[in-house]
Design a protein around this motif. Structure first.
Motif, PDB file in Angstrom:
ATOM      1  N   GLY A  46      23.067 -50.032  -4.488  1.00 30.26           N
ATOM      2  CA  GLY A  46      23.103 -49.928  -5.936  1.00 30.26           C
ATOM      3  C   GLY A  46      22.303 -48.784  -6.527  1.00 30.26           C
ATOM      4  O   GLY A  46      22.209 -48.664  -7.749  1.00 30.26           O
ATOM      5  N   LEU A  47      21.738 -47.920  -5.699  1.00 29.62           N
ATOM      6  CA  LEU A  47      20.843 -46.881  -6.210  1.00 29.62           C
ATOM      7  C   LEU A  47      20.969 -45.611  -5.379  1.00 29.62           C
ATOM      8  O   LEU A  47      21.025 -45.668  -4.150  1.00 29.62           O
ATOM      9  N   GLU A  48      21.026 -44.482  -6.065  1.00 32.75           N
ATOM     10  CA  GLU A  48      20.956 -43.177  -5.411  1.00 32.75           C
ATOM     11  C   GLU A  48      19.749 -42.442  -5.959  1.00 32.75           C
ATOM     12  O   GLU A  48      19.624 -42.264  -7.176  1.00 32.75           O
ATOM     13  N   LEU A  49      18.850 -42.024  -5.071  1.00 35.27           N
ATOM     14  CA  LEU A  49      17.719 -41.182  -5.436  1.00 35.27           C
ATOM     15  C   LEU A  49      18.127 -39.756  -5.074  1.00 35.27           C
ATOM     16  O   LEU A  49      18.419 -39.470  -3.915  1.00 35.27           O
ATOM     17  N   ARG A  50      18.142 -38.862  -6.073  1.00 37.49           N
ATOM     18  CA  ARG A  50      18.706 -37.531  -5.884  1.00 37.49           C
ATOM     19  C   ARG A  50      17.662 -36.452  -6.175  1.00 37.49           C
ATOM     20  O   ARG A  50      17.119 -36.405  -7.271  1.00 37.49           O
ATOM     21  N   LEU A  51      17.410 -35.595  -5.185  1.00 32.71           N
ATOM     22  CA  LEU A  51      16.539 -34.435  -5.371  1.00 32.71           C
ATOM     23  C   LEU A  51      17.375 -33.279  -5.895  1.00 32.71           C
ATOM     24  O   LEU A  51      18.405 -32.934  -5.305  1.00 32.71           O
ATOM     25  N   LEU A  52      16.926 -32.701  -6.990  1.00 30.80           N
ATOM     26  CA  LEU A  52      17.586 -31.529  -7.560  1.00 30.80           C
ATOM     27  C   LEU A  52      16.660 -30.329  -7.391  1.00 30.80           C
ATOM     28  O   LEU A  52      15.446 -30.480  -7.287  1.00 30.80           O
ATOM     29  N   GLY A  53      17.197 -29.132  -7.429  1.00 29.98           N
ATOM     30  CA  GLY A  53      16.343 -27.948  -7.428  1.00 29.98           C
ATOM     31  C   GLY A  53      15.511 -27.874  -8.692  1.00 29.98           C
ATOM     32  O   GLY A  53      14.490 -27.198  -8.744  1.00 29.98           O
ATOM     33  N   ALA A  54      15.940 -28.620  -9.701  1.00 26.36           N
ATOM     34  CA  ALA A  54      15.253 -28.634 -10.982  1.00 26.36           C
ATOM     35  C   ALA A  54      14.572 -29.978 -11.255  1.00 26.36           C
ATOM     36  O   ALA A  54      14.242 -30.267 -12.385  1.00 26.36           O
ATOM     37  N   SER A  55      14.362 -30.818 -10.279  1.00 22.46           N
ATOM     38  CA  SER A  55      13.599 -32.070 -10.275  1.00 22.46           C
ATOM     39  C   SER A  55      14.404 -33.244  -9.756  1.00 22.46           C
ATOM     40  O   SER A  55      14.778 -33.240  -8.603  1.00 22.46           O
ATOM     41  N   THR A 100      23.796 -48.374 -10.069  1.00 21.60           N
ATOM     42  CA  THR A 100      25.072 -49.048 -10.285  1.00 21.60           C
ATOM     43  C   THR A 100      24.848 -50.550 -10.168  1.00 21.60           C
ATOM     44  O   THR A 100      24.398 -51.034  -9.123  1.00 21.60           O
ATOM     45  N   ALA A 101      25.145 -51.284 -11.237  1.00 22.79           N
ATOM     46  CA  ALA A 101      24.994 -52.737 -11.246  1.00 22.79           C
ATOM     47  C   ALA A 101      26.125 -53.379 -10.448  1.00 22.79           C
ATOM     48  O   ALA A 101      27.166 -52.757 -10.190  1.00 22.79           O
ATOM     49  N   ALA A 102      25.915 -54.636 -10.073  1.00 23.51           N
ATOM     50  CA  ALA A 102      26.919 -55.376  -9.315  1.00 23.51           C
ATOM     51  C   ALA A 102      28.260 -55.405 -10.046  1.00 23.51           C
ATOM     52  O   ALA A 102      29.316 -55.382  -9.424  1.00 23.51           O
ATOM     53  N   GLY A 103      28.243 -55.436 -11.374  1.00 22.77           N
ATOM     54  CA  GLY A 103      29.471 -55.467 -12.161  1.00 22.77           C
ATOM     55  C   GLY A 103      30.087 -54.103 -12.395  1.00 22.77           C
ATOM     56  O   GLY A 103      31.072 -53.978 -13.103  1.00 22.77           O
ATOM     57  N   GLY A 104      29.492 -53.041 -11.841  1.00 21.07           N
ATOM     58  CA  GLY A 104      30.048 -51.701 -11.984  1.00 21.07           C
ATOM     59  C   GLY A 104      29.405 -50.857 -13.070  1.00 21.07           C
ATOM     60  O   GLY A 104      29.687 -49.664 -13.164  1.00 21.07           O
ATOM     61  N   GLU A 105      28.563 -51.455 -13.930  1.00 21.23           N
ATOM     62  CA  GLU A 105      27.865 -50.693 -14.962  1.00 21.23           C
ATOM     63  C   GLU A 105      26.999 -49.632 -14.280  1.00 21.23           C
ATOM     64  O   GLU A 105      26.368 -49.890 -13.266  1.00 21.23           O
ATOM     65  N   ARG A 106      26.987 -48.405 -14.851  1.00 23.32           N
ATOM     66  CA  ARG A 106      26.212 -47.306 -14.263  1.00 23.32           C
ATOM     67  C   ARG A 106      25.219 -46.755 -15.263  1.00 23.32           C
ATOM     68  O   ARG A 106      25.486 -46.707 -16.455  1.00 23.32           O
ATOM     69  N   LEU A 107      24.105 -46.321 -14.728  1.00 21.60           N
ATOM     70  CA  LEU A 107      23.095 -45.633 -15.516  1.00 21.60           C
ATOM     71  C   LEU A 107      22.675 -44.407 -14.723  1.00 21.60           C
ATOM     72  O   LEU A 107      22.416 -44.513 -13.516  1.00 21.60           O
ATOM     73  N   VAL A 108      22.675 -43.249 -15.377  1.00 27.04           N
ATOM     74  CA  VAL A 108      22.244 -42.013 -14.732  1.00 27.04           C
ATOM     75  C   VAL A 108      21.057 -41.475 -15.519  1.00 27.04           C
ATOM     76  O   VAL A 108      21.188 -41.154 -16.699  1.00 27.04           O
ATOM     77  N   GLU A 109      19.903 -41.412 -14.854  1.00 32.48           N
ATOM     78  CA  GLU A 109      18.680 -40.869 -15.459  1.00 32.48           C
ATOM     79  C   GLU A 109      18.406 -39.513 -14.829  1.00 32.48           C
ATOM     80  O   GLU A 109      18.406 -39.373 -13.609  1.00 32.48           O
ATOM     81  N   THR A 110      18.163 -38.526 -15.681  1.00 36.50           N
ATOM     82  CA  THR A 110      17.860 -37.184 -15.203  1.00 36.50           C
ATOM     83  C   THR A 110      16.558 -36.715 -15.827  1.00 36.50           C
ATOM     84  O   THR A 110      16.393 -36.779 -17.044  1.00 36.50           O
ATOM     85  N   VAL A 111      15.637 -36.269 -14.989  1.00 35.14           N
ATOM     86  CA  VAL A 111      14.417 -35.588 -15.436  1.00 35.14           C
ATOM     87  C   VAL A 111      14.425 -34.262 -14.701  1.00 35.14           C
ATOM     88  O   VAL A 111      14.285 -34.220 -13.478  1.00 35.14           O
ATOM     89  N   ALA A 112      14.657 -33.186 -15.452  1.00 36.02           N
ATOM     90  CA  ALA A 112      14.853 -31.886 -14.814  1.00 36.02           C
ATOM     91  C   ALA A 112      14.770 -30.771 -15.843  1.00 36.02           C
ATOM     92  O   ALA A 112      14.788 -31.009 -17.047  1.00 36.02           O
ATOM     93  N   CYS A 113      14.730 -29.557 -15.334  1.00 34.62           N
ATOM     94  CA  CYS A 113      14.904 -28.363 -16.146  1.00 34.62           C
ATOM     95  C   CYS A 113      16.408 -28.249 -16.383  1.00 34.62           C
ATOM     96  O   CYS A 113      17.162 -28.018 -15.442  1.00 34.62           O
TER      97      CYS A 113
END
Length: 149
Positions: free
Chosen positions: A36-45, A51-64
């Motif tokens: 249910g979770l992807e931890l993603r390294l970006l060149g900009a942070s 992703t919830a069990a019911g398919g609801e998604r949340l995308v949080e971005t902290v970056a340049c």
């Protein structure tokens, strides 16, 4: 998981960071996939995709983020979502080694300095991140809670 990155980081100070919810997934240097979770390294942070069990998604971005004014809120509350961030001096002993041994954590070390690091760790009801800027002596930490906060 420790990852030595070959790409220089795009953000060079805490003041370069922006916060956004709901952006599309950005190209990642490395991804740690957990249930249910992807931890993603970006060149900009970082970016986290939940992703919830019911398919609801949340995308949080902290970056340049090109085209966005830099702004990292110290806190934000929404329905079932809470975010906090702090900027503090980079200490002598950041927790990189401890995090690198954690199977629920992703630690990316950028070239040029062993403390040029972005780290993410999944927790029971959310995640934490650390963004170290040795050139300015800053450490940005964030914490996100999901559900009843």
């Amino acid at each position: 998981m420790l990852v030595r990155l070959e790409t220089p980081y795009a953000d060079t100070t805490a003041g370069d960071l922006s916060f956004a919810l709901g952006l599309p997934e950005l190209p990642a240097l490395h991804v740690l996939r957990l249930p249910g979770l992807e931890l993603r390294l970006l060149g900009a942070s970082h970016q986290v995709v939940w992703t919830a069990a019911g398919g609801e998604r949340l995308v949080e971005t902290v970056a340049c983020l090109p085209g966005r004014d830099p702004h990292l809120p110290s806190s934000m509350d929404g329905a079932g979502y809470r975010f906090e961030s702090t900027v503090e001096p980079l200490g002598a002993a950041p927790p990189w080694q401890e995090l690198a041994a954690d199977p629920h954590a992703l630690v990316g070390v950028f070239p040029g300095d062993p403390n040029a690091v972005t780290a993410l760790r999944a927790e029971e009801r959310g995640w934490r991140t650390w963004h170290a800027y040795p050139q300015t002596g800053e450490l940005v930490t964030t914490r996100t809670w999901l559900g009843e906060c």
